[in-house]
Design an enzyme around this catalytic site. Structure first.
Site, PDB file in Angstrom:
ATOM      1  N   TYR A  72       0.835  -1.213   0.000  1.00 58.18           N
ATOM      2  CA  TYR A  72       0.000   0.000   0.000  1.00 58.18           C
ATOM      3  C   TYR A  72       0.870   1.263   0.000  1.00 58.18           C
ATOM      4  O   TYR A  72       0.676   2.171  -0.813  1.00 58.18           O
ATOM      5  CB  TYR A  72      -0.909  -0.029   1.231  1.00 58.18           C
ATOM      6  CG  TYR A  72      -1.819   1.162   1.369  1.00 58.18           C
ATOM      7  CD1 TYR A  72      -2.919   1.331   0.538  1.00 58.18           C
ATOM      8  CD2 TYR A  72      -1.585   2.129   2.351  1.00 58.18           C
ATOM      9  CE1 TYR A  72      -3.761   2.424   0.675  1.00 58.18           C
ATOM     10  CE2 TYR A  72      -2.424   3.220   2.503  1.00 58.18           C
ATOM     11  CZ  TYR A  72      -3.511   3.370   1.657  1.00 58.18           C
ATOM     12  OH  TYR A  72      -4.342   4.457   1.793  1.00 58.18           O
ATOM     13  N   ILE A  89      -8.218   8.203   8.664  1.00 61.84           N
ATOM     14  CA  ILE A  89      -9.520   8.868   8.510  1.00 61.84           C
ATOM     15  C   ILE A  89     -10.611   7.823   8.752  1.00 61.84           C
ATOM     16  O   ILE A  89     -10.528   6.704   8.223  1.00 61.84           O
ATOM     17  CB  ILE A  89      -9.666   9.453   7.073  1.00 61.84           C
ATOM     18  CG1 ILE A  89      -8.452  10.328   6.696  1.00 61.84           C
ATOM     19  CG2 ILE A  89     -10.969  10.240   6.935  1.00 61.84           C
ATOM     20  CD1 ILE A  89      -8.206  11.534   7.566  1.00 61.84           C
ATOM     21  N   SER A 133       2.637   1.895  -3.215  1.00 62.43           N
ATOM     22  CA  SER A 133       1.730   2.397  -4.267  1.00 62.43           C
ATOM     23  C   SER A 133       1.465   3.894  -4.063  1.00 62.43           C
ATOM     24  O   SER A 133       1.430   4.663  -5.026  1.00 62.43           O
ATOM     25  CB  SER A 133       0.402   1.612  -4.272  1.00 62.43           C
ATOM     26  OG  SER A 133      -0.459   2.001  -3.211  1.00 62.43           O
TER      27      SER A 133
HETATM   28  N1  LIG Z   1      -9.243   6.167   5.303  1.00 63.10           N
HETATM   29  C1  LIG Z   1      -7.977   6.426   5.507  1.00 63.10           C
HETATM   30  O1  LIG Z   1      -7.489   6.403   6.658  1.00 63.10           O
HETATM   31  C2  LIG Z   1      -7.068   6.782   4.363  1.00 63.10           C
HETATM   32  C3  LIG Z   1      -5.783   7.255   4.699  1.00 63.10           C
HETATM   33  C4  LIG Z   1      -4.931   7.580   3.670  1.00 63.10           C
HETATM   34  C5  LIG Z   1      -5.329   7.461   2.344  1.00 63.10           C
HETATM   35  N2  LIG Z   1      -6.580   6.990   2.057  1.00 63.10           N
HETATM   36  C6  LIG Z   1      -6.931   6.873   0.644  1.00 63.10           C
HETATM   37  O2  LIG Z   1      -8.122   7.584   0.398  1.00 63.10           O
HETATM   38  C7  LIG Z   1      -8.836   6.972  -0.680  1.00 63.10           C
HETATM   39  C8  LIG Z   1     -10.273   6.702  -0.233  1.00 63.10           C
HETATM   40  O3  LIG Z   1     -10.236   5.827   0.878  1.00 63.10           O
HETATM   41  P1  LIG Z   1     -11.486   5.579   1.835  1.00 63.10           P
HETATM   42  O4  LIG Z   1     -10.944   5.433   3.202  1.00 63.10           O
HETATM   43  O5  LIG Z   1     -12.530   6.546   1.516  1.00 63.10           O
HETATM   44  O6  LIG Z   1     -11.870   4.092   1.346  1.00 63.10           O
HETATM   45  P2  LIG Z   1     -13.280   3.372   1.101  1.00 63.10           P
HETATM   46  O7  LIG Z   1     -12.961   1.927   1.017  1.00 63.10           O
HETATM   47  O8  LIG Z   1     -14.259   3.844   2.103  1.00 63.10           O
HETATM   48  O9  LIG Z   1     -13.713   3.933  -0.326  1.00 63.10           O
HETATM   49  C9  LIG Z   1     -13.008   3.560  -1.489  1.00 63.10           C
HETATM   50  C10 LIG Z   1     -13.975   3.486  -2.648  1.00 63.10           C
HETATM   51  O10 LIG Z   1     -13.211   3.171  -3.814  1.00 63.10           O
HETATM   52  C11 LIG Z   1     -13.943   2.226  -4.579  1.00 63.10           C
HETATM   53  N3  LIG Z   1     -13.028   1.429  -5.394  1.00 63.10           N
HETATM   54  C12 LIG Z   1     -12.060   0.579  -4.977  1.00 63.10           C
HETATM   55  N4  LIG Z   1     -11.473  -0.003  -6.013  1.00 63.10           N
HETATM   56  C13 LIG Z   1     -12.079   0.485  -7.135  1.00 63.10           C
HETATM   57  C14 LIG Z   1     -11.923   0.246  -8.519  1.00 63.10           C
HETATM   58  N5  LIG Z   1     -11.035  -0.646  -8.986  1.00 63.10           N
HETATM   59  N6  LIG Z   1     -12.703   0.929  -9.375  1.00 63.10           N
HETATM   60  C15 LIG Z   1     -13.619   1.819  -8.930  1.00 63.10           C
HETATM   61  N7  LIG Z   1     -13.832   2.063  -7.627  1.00 63.10           N
HETATM   62  C16 LIG Z   1     -13.073   1.401  -6.742  1.00 63.10           C
HETATM   63  C17 LIG Z   1     -14.665   1.357  -3.548  1.00 63.10           C
HETATM   64  O11 LIG Z   1     -15.795   0.684  -4.117  1.00 63.10           O
HETATM   65  C18 LIG Z   1     -15.039   2.380  -2.490  1.00 63.10           C
HETATM   66  O12 LIG Z   1     -16.342   2.900  -2.721  1.00 63.10           O
HETATM   67  C19 LIG Z   1      -8.070   5.696  -1.031  1.00 63.10           C
HETATM   68  O13 LIG Z   1      -7.254   5.949  -2.145  1.00 63.10           O
HETATM   69  C20 LIG Z   1      -7.235   5.450   0.203  1.00 63.10           C
HETATM   70  O14 LIG Z   1      -6.068   4.729  -0.081  1.00 63.10           O
HETATM   71  C21 LIG Z   1      -7.465   6.651   3.041  1.00 63.10           C
END
Ligand SMILES: NC(=O)c1ccc[n+]([C@@H]2O[C@H](COP(=O)([O-])OP(=O)(O)OC[C@H]3O[C@@H](n4cnc5c(N)ncnc54)[C@H](O)[C@@H]3O)[C@@H](O)[C@H]2O)c1
Length: 251
Positions: free
Chosen positions: A152, A185, A155
């Site tokens: 992760y 988050i 990436s």
């Molecule tokens: N939540 C955290 O703590 C956090 C921290 C750092 C970075 N992020 C990044 O923020 C972004 C959003 O994360 P989140 O916490 O909202 O996650 P989440 O899992 O709640 O939402 C991610 C969404 O992306 C969609 N998705 C996944 N793979 C997909 C694909 N191949 N095609 C289309 N849609 C796809 C899923 O269906 C989901 O609705 C991500 O890139 C994650 O890596 C999150």
């Protein structure tokens, strides 16, 4: 206030969902893209009378033919496409020796290649529309050597470098490219991946001693896609992390 259109990937959940809501509130037309069609239905239900401000698109961002179709759809929008937010992503919490090359490839395919392919398909349209803004959602795990994040974190590190290169190459086209590096988050992704011990560790190492809320990332995204507010900001990585990446000794 009427603004242009913006594509938000991952709009069915967490950060993408909150971002879609906030941008609609701010007057944007949102193309809400997610592979989870039922999650998009929930977004539409929640928006209720503002549903006309949204075009839901069920798409897997690893499907390049579907990305081309999305680009075609974006040409037909009543309001010009001005921005792209790449929030769709997947995570894993696996130590280095337990991570398989296949897992690494799968995570890269969504988090790096997906964001890359969407940007490549939509940037020409932004250029035709006089410029715009692309925001990649990276992570503090792309900056720091967080335990268990070999696939992760690598990436997200790649996405950060891609941000800088795209910012340089697309500046002549008046397209700004930035990344946000969220700390922990409170979203479904985190609820799936963080054990009680992981939560305790974050609470100990984040100076603000709490998890962030999706809306706190959404408002930073709104700033970065607003050409009036962030017109001279490009190639940057904005950590929205309660001070995590700034911290050293914490006591
Ligand atoms: N939540 C955290 O703590 C956090 C921290 C750092 C970075 N992020 C990044 O923020 C972004 C959003 O994360 P989140 O916490 O909202 O996650 P989440 O899992 O709640 O939402 C991610 C969404 O992306 C969609 N998705 C996944 N793979 C997909 C694909 N191949 N095609 C289309 N849609 C796809 C899923 O269906 C989901 O609705 C991500 O890139 C994650 O890596 C999150």
């Amino acid at each position: 206030m009427d603004r242009g259109s913006v594509v938000v990937t991952g709009a069915g959940s967490g950060i993408g969902f909150s971002t879609a809501e906030l941008l609609i509130e701010a007057g944007w037309h949102v193309v809400a893209a997610d592979r989870d069609a039922s999650a998009l239905d929930r977004l539409m239900d929640r928006l209720d009378n503002r549903a006309a401000m949204v075009t839901p698109v069920a798409i897997d961002i690893t499907d390049e033919a579907a990305i081309s179709r999305l680009a075609g759809q974006c040409r037909e929008l009543a309001r010009p496409l001005m921005a792209l937010v790449n929030s769709a992503g997947i995570a894993a919490n696996t130590r280095f020796f337990d991570t398989t090359a296949e897992q690494l490839r799968r995570i890269y395919e969504v988090n790096v290649v997906g964001a890359f392919a969407l940007s490549q398909a939509l940037a020409p349209l932004l250029k035709e529309n006089g410029g715009g803004s692309i925001v990649h959602i990276a992570s503090v795990s792309g900056i720091k050597g967080n335990l268990g994040r070999s696939a992760y974190g690598a990436s997200k590190g790649a996405l950060i470098t891609l941000t800088k290169i795209m910012a340089v190459e697309l500046a002549d086209d008046l397209i700004r490219v930035n990344a946000i590096a969220p700390g922990p988050i409170e979203t479904p992704m985190v609820r799936e991946n963080h054990t009680a011990a992981t939560r305790e560790e974050w609470q100990r190492t984040v100076p603000m001693r709490r998890y962030g809320r999706p809306e706190e990332i959404a408002s930073a995204i709104a700033f970065l896609i607003d050409g009036r507010q962030s017109s001279y900001v490009t190639g940057q990585v904005l950590s929205v992390d309660g001070g995590f990446t700034a911290a050293g000794l914490m006591n």
